[in-house]
Write an enzyme that holds these catalytic residues in place. Structure first.
Site, PDB file in Angstrom:
ATOM      1  N   CYS A   1       0.836  -1.216   0.000  1.00 49.77           N
ATOM      2  CA  CYS A   1       0.000   0.000   0.000  1.00 49.77           C
ATOM      3  C   CYS A   1       0.864   1.256   0.000  1.00 49.77           C
ATOM      4  CB  CYS A   1      -0.922  -0.016   1.209  1.00 49.77           C
ATOM      5  SG  CYS A   1      -0.099  -0.377   2.774  1.00 49.77           S
TER       6      CYS A   1
ATOM      7  N   HIS B   1      -2.171   5.431   6.589  1.00 50.24           N
ATOM      8  CA  HIS B   1      -0.780   5.882   6.670  1.00 50.24           C
ATOM      9  C   HIS B   1      -0.737   7.332   6.190  1.00 50.24           C
ATOM     10  CE1 HIS B   1       0.413   1.673   6.916  1.00 50.24           C
ATOM     11  NE2 HIS B   1       0.073   1.420   5.673  1.00 50.24           N
TER      12      HIS B   1
HETATM   13  P1  NAD Z   1      -5.137 -11.066   6.394  1.00 43.74           P
HETATM   14  O1  NAD Z   1      -4.475 -11.726   7.537  1.00 43.74           O
HETATM   15  O2  NAD Z   1      -6.241 -10.103   6.645  1.00 43.74           O
HETATM   16  O3  NAD Z   1      -5.700 -12.156   5.367  1.00 43.74           O
HETATM   17  C1  NAD Z   1      -4.939 -13.244   4.961  1.00 43.74           C
HETATM   18  C2  NAD Z   1      -5.863 -14.428   4.686  1.00 43.74           C
HETATM   19  O4  NAD Z   1      -5.074 -15.515   4.176  1.00 43.74           O
HETATM   20  C3  NAD Z   1      -6.573 -14.920   5.916  1.00 43.74           C
HETATM   21  O5  NAD Z   1      -7.911 -15.175   5.579  1.00 43.74           O
HETATM   22  C4  NAD Z   1      -5.805 -16.202   6.274  1.00 43.74           C
HETATM   23  O6  NAD Z   1      -6.618 -17.141   6.939  1.00 43.74           O
HETATM   24  C5  NAD Z   1      -5.416 -16.705   4.916  1.00 43.74           C
HETATM   25  N1  NAD Z   1      -4.236 -17.602   4.923  1.00 43.74           N
HETATM   26  C6  NAD Z   1      -3.425 -17.956   5.959  1.00 43.74           C
HETATM   27  N2  NAD Z   1      -2.435 -18.782   5.551  1.00 43.74           N
HETATM   28  C7  NAD Z   1      -2.615 -18.966   4.223  1.00 43.74           C
HETATM   29  C8  NAD Z   1      -1.918 -19.721   3.230  1.00 43.74           C
HETATM   30  N3  NAD Z   1      -0.835 -20.445   3.512  1.00 43.74           N
HETATM   31  N4  NAD Z   1      -2.380 -19.679   1.938  1.00 43.74           N
HETATM   32  C9  NAD Z   1      -3.461 -18.951   1.619  1.00 43.74           C
HETATM   33  N5  NAD Z   1      -4.167 -18.221   2.537  1.00 43.74           N
HETATM   34  C10 NAD Z   1      -3.750 -18.229   3.822  1.00 43.74           C
HETATM   35  O7  NAD Z   1      -3.955 -10.367   5.577  1.00 43.74           O
HETATM   36  P2  NAD Z   1      -4.078  -9.126   4.602  1.00 43.74           P
HETATM   37  O8  NAD Z   1      -3.978  -7.881   5.400  1.00 43.74           O
HETATM   38  O9  NAD Z   1      -5.244  -9.311   3.714  1.00 43.74           O
HETATM   39  O10 NAD Z   1      -2.718  -9.243   3.804  1.00 43.74           O
HETATM   40  C11 NAD Z   1      -2.599 -10.075   2.663  1.00 43.74           C
HETATM   41  C12 NAD Z   1      -1.414  -9.615   1.841  1.00 43.74           C
HETATM   42  O11 NAD Z   1      -1.668  -8.278   1.390  1.00 43.74           O
HETATM   43  C13 NAD Z   1      -0.063  -9.550   2.574  1.00 43.74           C
HETATM   44  O12 NAD Z   1       0.962  -9.809   1.654  1.00 43.74           O
HETATM   45  C14 NAD Z   1      -0.005  -8.099   3.023  1.00 43.74           C
HETATM   46  O13 NAD Z   1       1.304  -7.658   3.273  1.00 43.74           O
HETATM   47  C15 NAD Z   1      -0.606  -7.420   1.813  1.00 43.74           C
HETATM   48  N6  NAD Z   1      -1.177  -6.088   2.066  1.00 43.74           N
HETATM   49  C16 NAD Z   1      -1.905  -5.843   3.179  1.00 43.74           C
HETATM   50  C17 NAD Z   1      -2.419  -4.567   3.387  1.00 43.74           C
HETATM   51  C18 NAD Z   1      -3.220  -4.233   4.594  1.00 43.74           C
HETATM   52  O14 NAD Z   1      -3.280  -3.092   5.004  1.00 43.74           O
HETATM   53  N7  NAD Z   1      -3.888  -5.159   5.234  1.00 43.74           N
HETATM   54  C19 NAD Z   1      -2.197  -3.565   2.437  1.00 43.74           C
HETATM   55  C20 NAD Z   1      -1.483  -3.877   1.262  1.00 43.74           C
HETATM   56  C21 NAD Z   1      -0.957  -5.146   1.088  1.00 43.74           C
END
Ligand code: NAD
Length: 345
Positions: free
Chosen positions: A143, A222
């Site tokens: 992000c 942020h």
């Molecule tokens: P999250 O924890 O909200 O969601 C992740 C999901 O993946 C959960 O439902 C979890 O149960 C599932 N999961 C767990 N292990 C897994 C596996 N081995 N294979 C597939 N699914 C699995 O996380 P998020 O915030 O959605 O983040 C996901 C990605 O996006 C990360 O790489 C994070 O860095 C990136 N990201 C997050 C944000 C944010 O603000 N949340 C912003 C930009 C990018």
């Protein structure tokens, strides 16, 4: 024929990407994965997205039916019916997942929690859409990196040279997280430079950029404090930089003093008022009265809605990888029009 999209990891990012994909007329969701039958399954059921288990383990798959959810199989079953998978799993589990996608012979997109070294390619719509056309896999950058890219790439395109120092004032946790912090401290990231700025160079290597970061006790957004050095003869003024951003996709420029939107709290209230799902703001928010060009030095602040600015970028990345739209502006226009028909009040 619509592109068949699988979402592996239906959490904060995954559920948003699923809805943004579902809004497009050239793609469809063929399934989303959950690790176990937890509350996110109800949302998938309401949206009519087929649920699959993250694992191929028969016991884990049958646990869904025991909790009253129809589960269509394990990850391998989902990959078998998809053209492309958007991996939205928590950061750092990517390498193991990538091997499964390659074995299934489908295209893949990771998120910013994974390293560029693992995916060997990264993506933002404005910086390098064309370089990602028809490739097998990429990473939509984080992000923060997406936010930096949105405002810096148009500046770079005008100036042909750009040197940037920035400080990321980071939210401590997402609103739905209960196990992260700090809750009463300011936490400098004791790795200098932080990874955020240099990560921009994975999509636009020509921009020279360094960053520092500090986490603060807020969940909303942020905020970036940015100082950019422009080359001699840049020909810009404070007003023309503001106009440039107003004419660039996915950037909102507003005057804090005039609108009363002077903190991230009001920015998020504004996003809720315009009816965005989950109160999201896909655009980067720049305060007009926080922009100042002094000689060759440009100062500005911008706010990033961490849970959502990357969402439309994932949709554009799908079109790039599938080779269905090589013009980034055409993809952005299509993505955003579909999302806004679906989203706004
Ligand atoms: P999250 O924890 O909200 O969601 C992740 C999901 O993946 C959960 O439902 C979890 O149960 C599932 N999961 C767990 N292990 C897994 C596996 N081995 N294979 C597939 N699914 C699995 O996380 P998020 O915030 O959605 O983040 C996901 C990605 O996006 C990360 O790489 C994070 O860095 C990136 N990201 C997050 C944000 C944010 O603000 N949340 C912003 C930009 C990018």
């Amino acid at each position: 024929m619509a592109i068949k999209v699988a979402i592996n990891g239906y959490g904060t990012i995954g559920k948003r990407v699923a809805d943004a994909v579902d809004a497009q007329n050239d793609m469809e969701i063929v399934g989303v994965t959950k690790t176990r039958p937890a509350f996110g399954c109800d949302l998938a059921v309401r949206k009519n997205y087929p649920i699959y288990c993250t694992y191929d383990d028969a016991e884990k798959i049958s646990a869904f039916a025991e909790s009253g959810y129809e589960c269509h199989g394990g990850l391998s079953d989902l990959l078998a019916v998809a053209d492309i998978v958007v991996d939205c799993s928590p950061g750092k589990v990517g390498a193991a997942n990538k091997a499964k996608y390659e074995a299934a012979g489908i295209k893949w997109i990771f998120q910013g929690g994974e390293k560029h070294a693992m995916t060997e390619r990264s993506y933002t719509s404005s910086a390098n859409h064309m370089e990602n056309v028809n490739v097998n896999g990429t990473r939509v950058v984080s992000c923060n990196t997406t936010g930096l890219s949105r405002t810096l790439v148009p500046l770079y395109n005008h100036c042909g040279q750009l040197k940037v120092e920035c400080t990321m004032i980071r939210r401590a946790a997402d609103p739905g997280d209960s196990n992260k912090g700090p809750i009463n401290a300011i936490k400098p990231v004791l790795q200098v430079p932080s990874h955020h700025g240099p990560d921009v160079m994975t999509v636009k290597p020509e921009i020279e950029i360094n960053s520092m970061a500090v986490a603060v006790p807020t969940t909303l957004m942020h905020c970036h404090s940015i100082v950019a050095t422009l080359p001699e003869g840049h020909g810009l003024t404070t007003n023309s930089v503001i106009e440039m951003w107003k004419n660039s996709p996915r950037i909102i420029v507003m005057n804090g003093a005039q609108t009363g939107i002077s903190t991230t709290a009001e920015v998020m209230e504004f996003a809720r008022d315009i009816g965005r799902k989950w109160g999201d703001l896909h655009e980067i928010f720049v305060w007009e009265d926080g922009v100042k060009l002094d000689g060759n030095t440009l100062y500005y602040f911008q706010a990033i809605h961490q849970e959502s600015d990357v969402i439309p970028e994932n949709v554009d990345a799908i079109r790039a990888l599938m080779g269905t739209e090589s013009d980034w502006k055409a993809s952005v226009a299509k993505t955003d029009a579909a999302i806004s028909r679906y989203n706004n009040l």
